[in-house]
Motif scaffolding. Sequence first.
Motif, PDB file in Angstrom:
ATOM      1  N   ALA A   1      65.072 -30.374  -7.271  1.00  0.00           N
ATOM      2  CA  ALA A   1      64.661 -29.826  -8.599  1.00  0.00           C
ATOM      3  C   ALA A   1      64.484 -28.422  -8.373  1.00  0.00           C
ATOM      4  N   ALA A   2      64.675 -27.729  -9.476  1.00  0.00           N
ATOM      5  CA  ALA A   2      64.423 -26.236  -9.655  1.00  0.00           C
ATOM      6  C   ALA A   2      63.198 -25.971  -9.151  1.00  0.00           C
ATOM      7  N   ALA A   3      62.647 -25.018  -8.453  1.00  0.00           N
ATOM      8  CA  ALA A   3      61.293 -24.729  -8.374  1.00  0.00           C
ATOM      9  C   ALA A   3      60.640 -24.253  -9.547  1.00  0.00           C
ATOM     10  N   ALA A   4      61.221 -23.959 -10.603  1.00  0.00           N
ATOM     11  CA  ALA A   4      60.719 -23.625 -11.871  1.00  0.00           C
ATOM     12  C   ALA A   4      60.328 -24.985 -12.494  1.00  0.00           C
ATOM     13  N   GLU A   5      61.062 -25.978 -12.355  1.00  0.00           N
ATOM     14  CA  GLU A   5      60.274 -27.466 -13.113  1.00  0.00           C
ATOM     15  C   GLU A   5      59.207 -27.854 -12.073  1.00  0.00           C
ATOM     16  N   LEU A   6      59.061 -27.607 -10.756  1.00  0.00           N
ATOM     17  CA  LEU A   6      57.823 -27.891 -10.132  1.00  0.00           C
ATOM     18  C   LEU A   6      56.716 -27.100 -10.562  1.00  0.00           C
ATOM     19  N   VAL A   7      56.924 -25.943 -10.938  1.00  0.00           N
ATOM     20  CA  VAL A   7      55.868 -24.830 -11.238  1.00  0.00           C
ATOM     21  C   VAL A   7      55.265 -25.323 -12.393  1.00  0.00           C
ATOM     22  N   GLU A   8      56.087 -25.812 -13.590  1.00  0.00           N
ATOM     23  CA  GLU A   8      55.659 -26.035 -14.733  1.00  0.00           C
ATOM     24  C   GLU A   8      55.004 -27.399 -14.664  1.00  0.00           C
TER      25      GLU A   8
ATOM     26  N   SER B   1      55.016 -16.899  -4.062  1.00  0.00           N
ATOM     27  CA  SER B   1      55.549 -16.857  -5.501  1.00  0.00           C
ATOM     28  C   SER B   1      55.134 -18.216  -6.167  1.00  0.00           C
ATOM     29  N   ALA B   2      55.188 -19.362  -5.548  1.00  0.00           N
ATOM     30  CA  ALA B   2      55.099 -20.644  -6.047  1.00  0.00           C
ATOM     31  C   ALA B   2      53.449 -20.545  -6.645  1.00  0.00           C
ATOM     32  N   VAL B   3      52.691 -20.129  -5.887  1.00  0.00           N
ATOM     33  CA  VAL B   3      51.349 -20.227  -6.358  1.00  0.00           C
ATOM     34  C   VAL B   3      51.020 -19.088  -7.436  1.00  0.00           C
ATOM     35  N   PHE B   4      51.693 -18.008  -7.492  1.00  0.00           N
ATOM     36  CA  PHE B   4      51.839 -16.967  -8.444  1.00  0.00           C
ATOM     37  C   PHE B   4      52.190 -17.533  -9.644  1.00  0.00           C
ATOM     38  N   ARG B   5      53.159 -18.170  -9.692  1.00  0.00           N
ATOM     39  CA  ARG B   5      53.851 -18.736 -10.960  1.00  0.00           C
ATOM     40  C   ARG B   5      53.183 -19.854 -11.676  1.00  0.00           C
TER      41      ARG B   5
END
Length: 716
Positions: free
Chosen positions: A75-82, A479-483
């Motif tokens: 999955a895209a990292a953005a999907e995980l972040v969300e 970046s993961a944590v920031f987002r």
Amino acid sequence: MESTEISICRACTGGCPIAVTIEDGRAIKVEGDPNAPLFGGYSCRRGRVLPDILNNPGRLKHSMIRGADGSLRPAAAAELVEDIAQKLSKIIAKYGPNSVAVYAGAGGSGGAFGQLAASLGSSMYFTATTIDMPNMMIAPAFHGEWAGGRTHSSTWDVFVLIGTNPIVSKQYHAQNPGQKFKKMVRNGTKFIVIDPRRTETARRAHIHLQIIPGEDAVVLAGLVHLLIANDCLDHEFIAENAEGLEALAEAVRPFTPVYVAERAGITVEDLLEAARVIGEARSGDIALGVGPSMATRGNIAAYLSLCLQTLRGHWAREGAIATYPSVLVPRKEFKAQPLAPRPVKGFGRKLRVRGLEETVAGLPTGALPEEILMPGEGQIKALFMGGGAMVSFPQQRLVKQALDSLELCVVCDVEVSPTARVSTHVFATHMPLEMAAHTGSFEVIRFIHPGYGYEEPYANYTAAVVAPPPDAELISPFSAVFRIAKAMGISLLKYSGEPMDMDNEPTADELVEMSAAGSRIPLSEVKKYPGGHIFEEANEIVQRRDLDCVARLQLAAPEMMQELSDIREESIVSRRKTDAEFAYLLIPRRMPNTFNANFRHAPGPLSKPHNPAFLHPSELEKLGLIAGDLVEIRSRHGMIVGVVESDADLRAGVLSMQHSFGRVPGERTRPREDGANTNALLRMDDDYDPYSGMPRMGAVPVSIRRAPADCEDMIA
Ligand SMILES: Nc1nc2c(c(=O)[nH]1)N[C@H]1C(S)=C(S)[C@@H](COP(=O)(O)OP(=O)(O)OC[C@H]3O[C@@H](n4cnc5c(=O)[nH]c(N)nc54)[C@H](O)[C@@H]3O)O[C@H]1N2
Ligand SMILES: Nc1nc2c(c(=O)[nH]1)N[C@H]1C(S)=C(S)[C@@H](COP(=O)(O)OP(=O)(O)OC[C@H]3O[C@@H](n4cnc5c(=O)[nH]c(N)nc54)[C@H](O)[C@@H]3O)O[C@H]1N2
Ligand code: SF4
Ligand SMILES: [Mo]
């Protein structure tokens, strides 16, 4: 197009300066940098196969998320972040911030995860220290510390190494220790090594005390007794700086040479010779590794080693050039005076498990799985992991049960490791040569483990020298944590506690700059020296003691004296717990070309893909086995299947194996390919340390017998 870039290897704690040959943007060759100071051009095979590790087919190139069907999918990292932000908000609303915990292990992302947890208001921050060497923080709290620091290795008449093998593990004097130790021996330093195995380091030793595992405290008590009995004391130093000598003398008196030698399985002559060498040495040092801390009684072993140094006055005095000065961290002063003992516990968070609580070594990681599984207020529902808990924590089945029960289990990884396979969210992150870095991260290790880091004012910086694979979508732990924080609408806190500007995510280079903020030597200066440099201007002189200093080093902390008396009075049989069935003692070791749970998917670095079960050849003969046979290794808590190997350097009766191999319980495994996880043989509540909660991880009684043929391919 081929070019060469100078960089830093980060495949272990050595941090060797390396020359990387790059072709079409990919690393194709790594060698030690012959021009760098301190390291003498050193690199190991593991560093040299970094290109294979980076370009390995098992590398994780995309983040992964667990779907409704229970399987992980890219999955895209953005999907995980969300998804994480949403779930985390719900968990915190329902159970409070302390339902979110972090395990910061050796995997690299613990710092960023810790920042997230702190920003969420959680204090549930666990680290690898409490399954490693918590004694290195607990013992100095009992004893007090010397603010002048350690003496310089060039002055040592003696160097005592207890359950540590730096030539392989690259911790003490990590900058090419093999060469450094050779030089020291040539210059007259006598090495005394205490280890059940004749290690690469022990081969350089004047005396090798090849003890029965778990008897370090007994040997140290015997040495302290001999120093006092023979009056090999620095009376002036003790009178000015220490207290408790009489009580210590009383407590170690029963540890006579005959008792110690018999109990530890060594000769009286060797013990007396060790005491003589230490007693005559004008200067020296003692290094402790995982051997004594894993085997239980780590605190008293470390405490006695500090007492020994204080009795001999082997600490840096006024006017000496300080060792381990600050370079890429803020400046530190050195003073020829004691820092008083401080409380070991009683100031921090209390856990619900077995009365364990925060100590100077942090929260007990040995309590983490039970904290996850125990229902009720305070239960942990979300875990962010910078490490390989699935294979690195004791009691593997309990760990699996705990991780499976979490609502959220987040890791950063570079491969689909056993831990990634049980997580709900896996961020795919960069590998070492793809990131800028500096040696400040190796320098700070001395704060949790005195003696690690750089004896000289050395520092090195590297930019990222290769780009990630073009078909990868990677994200840094920060970046993961920031987002995630941004998606939750909260501010991430800096280490200083200040909120970050959430509208501008720092770049990777800005983060590297921030990590060296306030350093003794500005990072911009370090960047001028590819391969690193010794910054003489960062050297510090040990200053005169303060006139009003009344602090004293404690030679007889009551808790430690009580433990000594318990050791002397206990039944050795019930302590050691070996019997006719469980006749062997399993001990930890590090093998060259490995680093904990890392890079099992990469081809090349290991001569064997598994972790052999090493036994003395006489034991193989006794058991009717030959090297390469599969064996069933049973403890009172579990069973694994190992591949037996002959090691004439081991003490008979001892089984030596590296940790963090093997697969997840329930998975199909071929022991010859996957190795076996020694943590499946341990229990969190077995002989755990009352302070750190660290269970018995060494000197573990086991039985060994030939495995049935169907073990070649089995369920872990
Ligand atoms: N039985 C037994 N157990 C032990 C020990 C022992 O001697 N015996 N030793 C203990 C000790 S001393 C320690 S320190 C712990 C270590 O155990 P952990 O703290 O768990 O650390 P590692 O095994 O190094 O964790 C590595 C994990 O991070 C991933 N990883 C590797 N490289 C990277 C990277 O660049 N970025 C990111 N984000 N992830 C990466 C790996 O795939 C792996 O899953 O184990 C402890 N466990
Ligand atoms: N190649 C490699 N290097 C590593 C690692 C790795 O996995 N591989 N891991 C890294 C980590 S996380 C750490 S914490 C460090 C650890 O660094 P070290 O502490 O140097 O670890 P080891 O090399 O395992 O050395 C421990 C020694 O203790 C001995 N020993 C076992 N039981 C006993 C005992 O009861 N008493 C005594 N006196 N000795 C005993 C073992 O035989 C072994 O030689 O290494 C780091 N470096
Ligand atoms: S010892 Fe080997 S793995 Fe460790 S930093 Fe040096 S080259 Fe890399
Ligand atoms: Mo460790």
